[in-house]
Design an enzyme around this catalytic site. Structure first.
Site, mmCIF file in Angstrom:
data_model
loop_
_atom_site.group_PDB
_atom_site.id
_atom_site.type_symbol
_atom_site.label_atom_id
_atom_site.label_comp_id
_atom_site.label_asym_id
_atom_site.label_seq_id
_atom_site.Cartn_x
_atom_site.Cartn_y
_atom_site.Cartn_z
ATOM 1 N N TRP A 197 0.882 -1.175 0.000
ATOM 2 C CA TRP A 197 0.000 0.000 0.000
ATOM 3 C C TRP A 197 0.919 1.225 0.000
ATOM 4 C CZ3 TRP A 197 -1.874 2.715 4.882
ATOM 5 C CH2 TRP A 197 -2.833 3.698 4.583
ATOM 6 N N ASP A 230 -0.005 -5.064 9.703
ATOM 7 C CA ASP A 230 -1.052 -4.133 9.278
ATOM 8 C C ASP A 230 -2.261 -4.991 8.902
ATOM 9 O OD1 ASP A 230 -2.733 -2.287 8.195
ATOM 10 O OD2 ASP A 230 -1.342 -1.542 6.675
ATOM 11 N N LYS A 275 -12.844 -1.334 6.265
ATOM 12 C CA LYS A 275 -13.355 -2.226 5.221
ATOM 13 C C LYS A 275 -14.299 -3.290 5.781
ATOM 14 C CE LYS A 275 -9.594 -1.057 4.190
ATOM 15 N NZ LYS A 275 -8.881 0.198 4.421
HETATM 16 N N1 PLA Z 1 -3.407 -0.532 5.405
HETATM 17 C C1 PLA Z 1 -3.667 -1.050 4.203
HETATM 18 C C2 PLA Z 1 -2.906 -2.238 3.752
HETATM 19 C C3 PLA Z 1 -4.662 -0.472 3.389
HETATM 20 O O1 PLA Z 1 -4.901 -1.004 2.192
HETATM 21 C C4 PLA Z 1 -5.362 0.653 3.841
HETATM 22 C C5 PLA Z 1 -6.409 1.322 2.994
HETATM 23 C C6 PLA Z 1 -5.054 1.127 5.129
HETATM 24 C C7 PLA Z 1 -4.080 0.515 5.882
HETATM 25 C C8 PLA Z 1 -5.736 2.315 5.743
HETATM 26 O O2 PLA Z 1 -7.056 2.207 5.872
HETATM 27 P P1 PLA Z 1 -7.906 3.155 6.821
HETATM 28 O O3 PLA Z 1 -7.020 4.218 7.330
HETATM 29 O O4 PLA Z 1 -8.984 3.677 5.965
HETATM 30 O O5 PLA Z 1 -8.377 2.246 7.895
HETATM 31 N N2 PLA Z 1 -6.228 1.275 1.596
HETATM 32 C C9 PLA Z 1 -7.268 1.769 0.671
HETATM 33 C C10 PLA Z 1 -7.625 3.222 0.906
HETATM 34 C C11 PLA Z 1 -8.525 0.943 0.829
HETATM 35 C C12 PLA Z 1 -6.486 4.197 0.955
HETATM 36 O O6 PLA Z 1 -5.583 4.171 0.133
HETATM 37 O O7 PLA Z 1 -6.518 5.000 1.918
HETATM 38 C C13 PLA Z 1 -6.741 1.556 -0.759
HETATM 39 O O8 PLA Z 1 -7.473 1.840 -1.705
HETATM 40 O O9 PLA Z 1 -5.612 1.040 -0.904
#
Ligand code: PLA
Length: 457
Positions: free
Chosen positions: A181, A262, A299
């Protein structure tokens, strides 16, 4: 055919923002000229001074994920499809508030819940229920886990990262999977942690690079921090099997590494939150590996905008737990003082009520099942529209995303020519697919990948 450029869409967003602020400025100036001369003078002096001060501030780049979501909103093509952000959509392409979440909100309203500040570390009952959800009912949370409520998973990574930066030896590096991510890199950098990549996924095989991963973790200096996705790895949708996890655990133990999990998708991988927690629980059960957990309810509870999660640190005993709690409070208090209350009250209410909990588990499973069925349908549809590629990796992957193997150029064509918005690393949020847009998306993917390779090398 309407032509859209993802990049020009970004610029459009910035242009609109710039227009909005300059309009505000000219309205403000016009307003001041019609009022007294002195207020006009002070307004223009203030504007000139701030222009001077901020003229050095550069335009920043858009976020690799949320910037694309913004470009999607600005796009007026009627064919547009959003498979960018990992946010669940129902079979009609709409956001879904879980009925168990709605029921909990009704209860909160009926109980006339107040709006007082929460303590710095959040709602202790929520934290206890949340940690039980992650660590399992057997875990002695009272004596061994220091946990605080956070601003969702991002906030949890940030508090955990800051804690590690403060209390690990100065030159300790956090190792992050490639790919990951994208925000991980930025978060840990902001925390003041040194970060380095470890191999995780091979674009040559579109599969886990277990040997590369084990080698990089083994070669990391003793006592490093290893960031691990608890399940439903983002963006690859590729998790180690339990046997592969056993090998990873062996190296973590051998090298005295700290495991920083995570967990943003517990329940989304298999549809069963207990099963999805297995790898994490196995590491904790070892008892020899220092563990931190960043947990998100965005999620799996559909609480994206409620910003609700936890950060926890596994401790040796109750006395150590108290010391760590005191340090976590010291990190949180000057950052945002205390967390918001609504999301955590919802999760607490659901997880404190057996009937709502059972209902919740069924609803979470139904989200995972719909995603899984769209995954299979996408692969079938690609074959149906004539794609000759082997898309079996997409069928095998789990969780919110498909990591297709498409290049940046292919992704840009999808956005520019077909108004399909996805991240430029080839990730598709499967949750954004439904029976109404599947044919269109599959045909577009076929058009941009036909005759070209979707594996590297
Ligand atoms: N960790 C991972 C691996 C994630 O994919 C995401 C969210 C988070 C943490 C953080 O989520 P939160 O703070 O909303 O609880 N990733 C998303 C959204 C779903 C984003 O980028 O913020 C994504 O589209 O990858």
């Amino acid at each position: 055919m309407k032509v859209h450029s993802s990049l020009s869409s970004y610029y459009l967003v910035f242009y609109l923002t710039a227009c909005a602020s300059s309009t505000a400025f000219s309205l403000h100036s016009t307003g001041s000229s019609s009022s007294s001369a002195s207020s006009a003078l002070s307004a223009s002096t203030t504007t000139a001074a701030s222009n001077f001060i901020w003229s050095q501030v550069e335009q920043g780049p858009p976020d690799a994920i949320l910037g694309i979501a913004q470009a999607f909103r600005a796009c007026d093509d009627t064919r547009k499809v959003n498979v960018c952000v990992g946010a669940y959509r129902d079979a009609k392409g709409q956001p879904w508030v879980l009925p168990s979440v709605r029921a909990a909100e009704h209860q909160l309203l009926e109980n006339n819940d107040n709006k007082e500040y929460l303590p710095i570390e959040g709602d202790s009952i929520f934290v206890q229920k949340a940690l039980q959800f992650a660590y399992g009912k057997e875990m002695d949370l009272d004596n061994t886990v220091a946990g605080v409520q956070t601003l969702s998973g991002t906030g949890a990574c940030r508090i955990g990262g800051r804690f590690l930066a403060k209390f690990m030896p100065k030159d300790t590096t956090i190792y992050i999977p490639t790919p990951t991510w994208g925000n991980h890199w930025k978060i840990f950098d902001e925390c003041g942690l040194q970060a380095a990549p470890y191999r995780y996924y091979s674009r040559k095989t579109n599969n886990l690079d277990l040997q590369g991963m084990l080698q990089d973790i083994r070669e990391a200096p003793e006592g490093s921090i290893i960031l691990l996705h608890a399940c439903a790895h983002n963006p690859t949708g590729c998790d180690p099997t339990q046997e592969e996890w056993a090998q990873i655990i062996e190296v973590l133990e051998e090298k005295n590494h700290v495991a920083f999990f995570d967990s943003a998708y517990q329940g989304f991988a298999s549809g069963d939150a207990e099963k999805d927690a297995q790898a994490f629980r196995n590491v904790v059960a070892k008892g020899t590996i220092p563990v931190l957990l960043a947990q998100s309810f965005a999620k799996n509870f559909g609480l994206y905008g409620e910003r609700c999660g936890t950060l926890s640190v596994v401790c040796n005993d109750a006395e150590e737990k108290e010391r760590i709690m005191s340090q976590l409070r010291l990190i949180i208090r000057p950052m945002y003082s205390s967390p918001p209350k609504h999301g955590s009250s919802i999760v607490k209410t659901v997880l404190s009520d057996d009937t709502l909990t059972t209902q919740y588990y069924t609803e979470c499973a139904s989200m995972a099942e719909r995603i899984q069925s769209m995954r299979t349908k996408l692969v079938e549809k690609l074959a149906e529209v004539g794609s000759k590629h082997d898309w079996s990796h997409v069928a095998k992957q789990i969780g919110m995303f498909a990591f297709t193997g498409m290049t940046q150029e292919m992704c840009d064509r999808l956005t520019n020519e077909y108004a399909i918005y996805l991240t430029r690393d080839g990730r598709i949020s499967i949750a954004g697919l439904n029976d109404s847009n599947l044919d269109y998306v599959a045909s577009a993917i076929h058009a941009v990948t036909d005759g070209k390779s979707i594996t590297e090398g």
